[in-house]
Design an enzyme around this catalytic site. Structure first.
Site, PDB file in Angstrom:
ATOM      1  N   CYS A  55     -12.527 -31.980  -2.968  1.00 50.86           N
ATOM      2  CA  CYS A  55     -11.924 -30.735  -2.479  1.00 50.86           C
ATOM      3  C   CYS A  55     -13.026 -29.771  -2.061  1.00 50.86           C
ATOM      4  O   CYS A  55     -14.029 -29.626  -2.767  1.00 50.86           O
ATOM      5  CB  CYS A  55     -11.061 -30.094  -3.570  1.00 50.86           C
ATOM      6  SG  CYS A  55     -10.172 -28.613  -3.021  1.00 50.86           S
TER       7      CYS A  55
ATOM      8  N   CYS B 253      -3.216 -30.207 -14.764  1.00 56.22           N
ATOM      9  CA  CYS B 253      -3.558 -29.386 -13.606  1.00 56.22           C
ATOM     10  C   CYS B 253      -4.999 -28.901 -13.693  1.00 56.22           C
ATOM     11  O   CYS B 253      -5.421 -28.329 -14.692  1.00 56.22           O
ATOM     12  CB  CYS B 253      -2.610 -28.200 -13.538  1.00 56.22           C
ATOM     13  SG  CYS B 253      -2.915 -27.085 -12.162  1.00 56.22           S
TER      14      CYS B 253
ATOM     15  N   ASN C 208      -6.361 -25.606 -18.399  1.00 60.31           N
ATOM     16  CA  ASN C 208      -6.641 -26.906 -18.987  1.00 60.31           C
ATOM     17  C   ASN C 208      -8.157 -27.101 -18.995  1.00 60.31           C
ATOM     18  O   ASN C 208      -8.781 -27.122 -17.943  1.00 60.31           O
ATOM     19  CB  ASN C 208      -5.960 -28.013 -18.182  1.00 60.31           C
ATOM     20  CG  ASN C 208      -4.449 -27.927 -18.290  1.00 60.31           C
ATOM     21  OD1 ASN C 208      -3.899 -27.953 -19.382  1.00 60.31           O
ATOM     22  ND2 ASN C 208      -3.773 -27.807 -17.155  1.00 60.31           N
TER      23      ASN C 208
ATOM     24  N   CYS D 219     -11.627 -25.241 -11.771  1.00 64.36           N
ATOM     25  CA  CYS D 219     -11.043 -26.547 -11.454  1.00 64.36           C
ATOM     26  C   CYS D 219     -12.125 -27.623 -11.438  1.00 64.36           C
ATOM     27  O   CYS D 219     -13.141 -27.487 -10.751  1.00 64.36           O
ATOM     28  CB  CYS D 219     -10.344 -26.478 -10.099  1.00 64.36           C
ATOM     29  SG  CYS D 219      -9.561 -28.025  -9.583  1.00 64.36           S
TER      30      CYS D 219
ATOM     31  N   SER E 256       0.831 -27.569  -2.380  1.00 63.61           N
ATOM     32  CA  SER E 256       0.175 -26.413  -2.981  1.00 63.61           C
ATOM     33  C   SER E 256      -1.109 -26.094  -2.225  1.00 63.61           C
ATOM     34  O   SER E 256      -1.930 -26.972  -1.978  1.00 63.61           O
ATOM     35  CB  SER E 256      -0.159 -26.713  -4.453  1.00 63.61           C
ATOM     36  OG  SER E 256      -0.867 -25.641  -5.030  1.00 63.61           O
TER      37      SER E 256
ATOM     38  N   CYS F 234     -12.687 -23.644  -6.299  1.00 65.40           N
ATOM     39  CA  CYS F 234     -12.132 -22.758  -7.322  1.00 65.40           C
ATOM     40  C   CYS F 234     -12.927 -22.949  -8.613  1.00 65.40           C
ATOM     41  O   CYS F 234     -13.189 -24.074  -9.038  1.00 65.40           O
ATOM     42  CB  CYS F 234     -10.660 -23.065  -7.554  1.00 65.40           C
ATOM     43  SG  CYS F 234      -9.621 -22.804  -6.083  1.00 65.40           S
TER      44      CYS F 234
ATOM     45  N   GLU G 156      -7.276 -29.854  -0.776  1.00 68.48           N
ATOM     46  CA  GLU G 156      -6.538 -28.722  -0.219  1.00 68.48           C
ATOM     47  C   GLU G 156      -5.650 -29.273   0.897  1.00 68.48           C
ATOM     48  O   GLU G 156      -6.130 -29.586   1.997  1.00 68.48           O
ATOM     49  CB  GLU G 156      -7.509 -27.665   0.313  1.00 68.48           C
ATOM     50  CG  GLU G 156      -6.899 -26.597   1.209  1.00 68.48           C
ATOM     51  CD  GLU G 156      -5.666 -25.915   0.647  1.00 68.48           C
ATOM     52  OE1 GLU G 156      -4.581 -26.070   1.250  1.00 68.48           O
ATOM     53  OE2 GLU G 156      -5.780 -25.237  -0.391  1.00 68.48           O
TER      54      GLU G 156
ATOM     55  N   CYS H  60       2.253 -36.565  -9.039  1.00 71.15           N
ATOM     56  CA  CYS H  60       1.279 -35.618  -8.511  1.00 71.15           C
ATOM     57  C   CYS H  60       0.250 -36.414  -7.716  1.00 71.15           C
ATOM     58  O   CYS H  60      -0.438 -37.269  -8.270  1.00 71.15           O
ATOM     59  CB  CYS H  60       0.607 -34.853  -9.650  1.00 71.15           C
ATOM     60  SG  CYS H  60      -0.675 -33.695  -9.094  1.00 71.15           S
TER      61      CYS H  60
ATOM     62  N   SER I  22      -1.543 -21.048  -4.807  1.00 69.86           N
ATOM     63  CA  SER I  22      -2.380 -20.827  -5.985  1.00 69.86           C
ATOM     64  C   SER I  22      -2.914 -19.398  -5.920  1.00 69.86           C
ATOM     65  O   SER I  22      -3.807 -19.100  -5.130  1.00 69.86           O
ATOM     66  CB  SER I  22      -3.538 -21.830  -6.012  1.00 69.86           C
ATOM     67  OG  SER I  22      -3.058 -23.132  -6.270  1.00 69.86           O
ATOM     68  N   LEU I  23      -2.362 -18.528  -6.738  1.00 67.16           N
ATOM     69  CA  LEU I  23      -2.723 -17.108  -6.713  1.00 67.16           C
ATOM     70  C   LEU I  23      -3.895 -16.831  -7.668  1.00 67.16           C
ATOM     71  O   LEU I  23      -4.970 -16.431  -7.244  1.00 67.16           O
ATOM     72  CB  LEU I  23      -1.509 -16.264  -7.081  1.00 67.16           C
ATOM     73  CG  LEU I  23      -1.715 -14.745  -7.053  1.00 67.16           C
ATOM     74  CD1 LEU I  23      -2.072 -14.258  -5.658  1.00 67.16           C
ATOM     75  CD2 LEU I  23      -0.470 -14.039  -7.586  1.00 67.16           C
ATOM     76  N   ASN I  24      -3.650 -16.961  -8.961  1.00 65.44           N
ATOM     77  CA  ASN I  24      -4.699 -17.012  -9.995  1.00 65.44           C
ATOM     78  C   ASN I  24      -5.474 -15.716 -10.210  1.00 65.44           C
ATOM     79  O   ASN I  24      -6.466 -15.708 -10.954  1.00 65.44           O
ATOM     80  CB  ASN I  24      -5.694 -18.142  -9.697  1.00 65.44           C
ATOM     81  CG  ASN I  24      -4.993 -19.466  -9.491  1.00 65.44           C
ATOM     82  OD1 ASN I  24      -4.073 -19.803 -10.224  1.00 65.44           O
ATOM     83  ND2 ASN I  24      -5.398 -20.193  -8.457  1.00 65.44           N
TER      84      ASN I  24
ATOM     85  N   GLU J  22      -7.126 -39.828  -7.388  1.00 67.99           N
ATOM     86  CA  GLU J  22      -6.281 -39.892  -8.568  1.00 67.99           C
ATOM     87  C   GLU J  22      -4.834 -39.520  -8.251  1.00 67.99           C
ATOM     88  O   GLU J  22      -4.567 -38.652  -7.416  1.00 67.99           O
ATOM     89  CB  GLU J  22      -6.821 -38.965  -9.657  1.00 67.99           C
ATOM     90  CG  GLU J  22      -8.121 -39.471 -10.258  1.00 67.99           C
ATOM     91  CD  GLU J  22      -8.689 -38.543 -11.304  1.00 67.99           C
ATOM     92  OE1 GLU J  22      -8.881 -38.985 -12.447  1.00 67.99           O
ATOM     93  OE2 GLU J  22      -8.940 -37.378 -10.963  1.00 67.99           O
TER      94      GLU J  22
END
Length: 363
Positions: A110, A334, A292, A117, A193, A114, A162, A103, A216-218, A90
């Protein structure tokens, strides 16, 4: 299979030409494919008919095909792109008043897993080639009339995958995108990222031509990050922050830390204060992203008031911004990229009035 044009740098393009062709033919082909964004051999008008026909036999052009296109009520476009092996990825186009952003994906699926996601639910199928990465930009630029020499155009490698686990192809694609004879972008306008692949961050920093770095900390502590991002079990938070301290920032550059806010999980004022303590010594900025939602994601989106409270605490020490969702109604925002086709979006949005427009054949 025939070799492919898109994704080759100038010296490699010469290998595609028939024996005896002069060197300037490679330059013509390179500029036509990348700067002029020609989409087929027939469009190489600097080549005679006989040479164009010879190139058809010798190589494939290599651009992805649009399997489906979805258009959001906010003007965002999500493309489901079919690759040569029939796998799909995508790409998202986000228009704004003064700039446009693409994007793009760097892997099919991936491997990072996470927990907030949708892409993680796919697992990893394979890396994308440099040509498949560049091809997403060329296709988006051609369909939307984008030109980095006349209007600000950003590319963010924040789609599926990633990027640092496919670093060689990411860097090769970046060189093509930033070559003034190629796509002609600035390194300032490309961002990669990562979830924090510490040993590859050093290699990224050594590259002569490289994107800006986003992390990406999160989470605000090690335990919380392990639960949300299992990769932390291998690359601990303290190791990631040490790699950020050692990262060779350019004079104009800051590291961007992305923080997905999950209602009641990592969005408290105490979390915000811990984030300030973690990052306050770094040359950085923070982008906050309210979750999201998507099917199979066991978290909730925090309120706007909670997001703003978090932002105000961080903003006292670190530049902090809220990234507004784009294309949420078509699963283009995202964390929502999961190769959703028309039937998938309709199923998860039934009764919700997604307002999407689907273009092209269903898969």
């Amino acid at each position: 299979m025939k070799p492919v044009l898109i994704g080759r740098e100038l010296p490699e393009i010469a290998e595609l030409l028939p024996p005896g062709e002069p060197a300037f033919r490679a330059r013509q082909l390179y500029e036509a494919a990348y700067r002029k964004r020609v989409a087929s051999w027939d469009g190489i008008t600097t080549f005679g008919k006989a040479l164009r026909e010879a190139m058809v036999e010798r190589a494939d052009f290599g651009l992805p095909e649009v399997a489906q296109e979805f258009t959001s009520s906010d003007g965002t476009h999500r493309y489901l792109l079919r690759l040569a092996d029939l796998r799909t990825v995508e790409t998202v186009f986000m228009p704004e008043d003064r700039r446009d952003t693409l994007c793009i994906s760097t892997q099919v699926g991936c491997p990072v897993d996470c927990k907030f996601c949708l892409t993680a639910l796919m697992g990893l199928e394979r890396n994308l080639t440099a040509g498949e990465i560049v091809g997403q930009v060329l296709l988006g630029a051609a369909r939307h009339g984008l030109d980095p020499t006349s209007r600000q155009m950003n590319v963010v490698m924040m789609g599926q995958g990633e990027p640092l686990l496919n670093l060689d192809n990411v860097l090769k694609a970046t060189r093509i995108l930033c070559d003034e004879r190629g796509v002609g972008m600035s390194e300032r306008r490309i961002t990669v990222s990562t979830a924090g692949i510490v040993n590859r961050m050093e290699a990224l920093g050594r590259a002569a031509v490289r994107p800006k770095l986003a992390i990406s900390l999160n989470a605000s502590n090690e335990e919380q990050r392990r639960e949300l991002m299992p990769i932390t079990k291998k690359w601990h938070l303290k190791d990631l922050l040490e790699a950020c301290r050692a990262y060779p920032l350019r004079t104009w550059e800051r590291i961007t830390f992305e923080y997905v806010l999950l209602g009641g999980v990592n969005d408290t004022d105490a979390d915000a204060r811990r984030v300030v303590k973690l990052l306050g010594h770094l040359r950085c900025k923070v982008n906050l992203i309210a979750l999201n939602p998507g099917p199979g994601i066991p978290f909730e989106t925090p309120s706007e008031e909670r997001v703003e409270s978090f932002r105000q605490i961080v903003l006292r020490v670190i530049p902090c911004f809220v990234r507004r969702p784009r294309g949420r109604d078509i699963y283009a925002a995202c964390g929502q990229l999961k190769r959703m086709a028309e039937s998938d979006v309709a199923a998860v949005g039934k009764g919700g009035g997604s307002g999407l427009v689907a273009i092209g054949p269903a898969l």
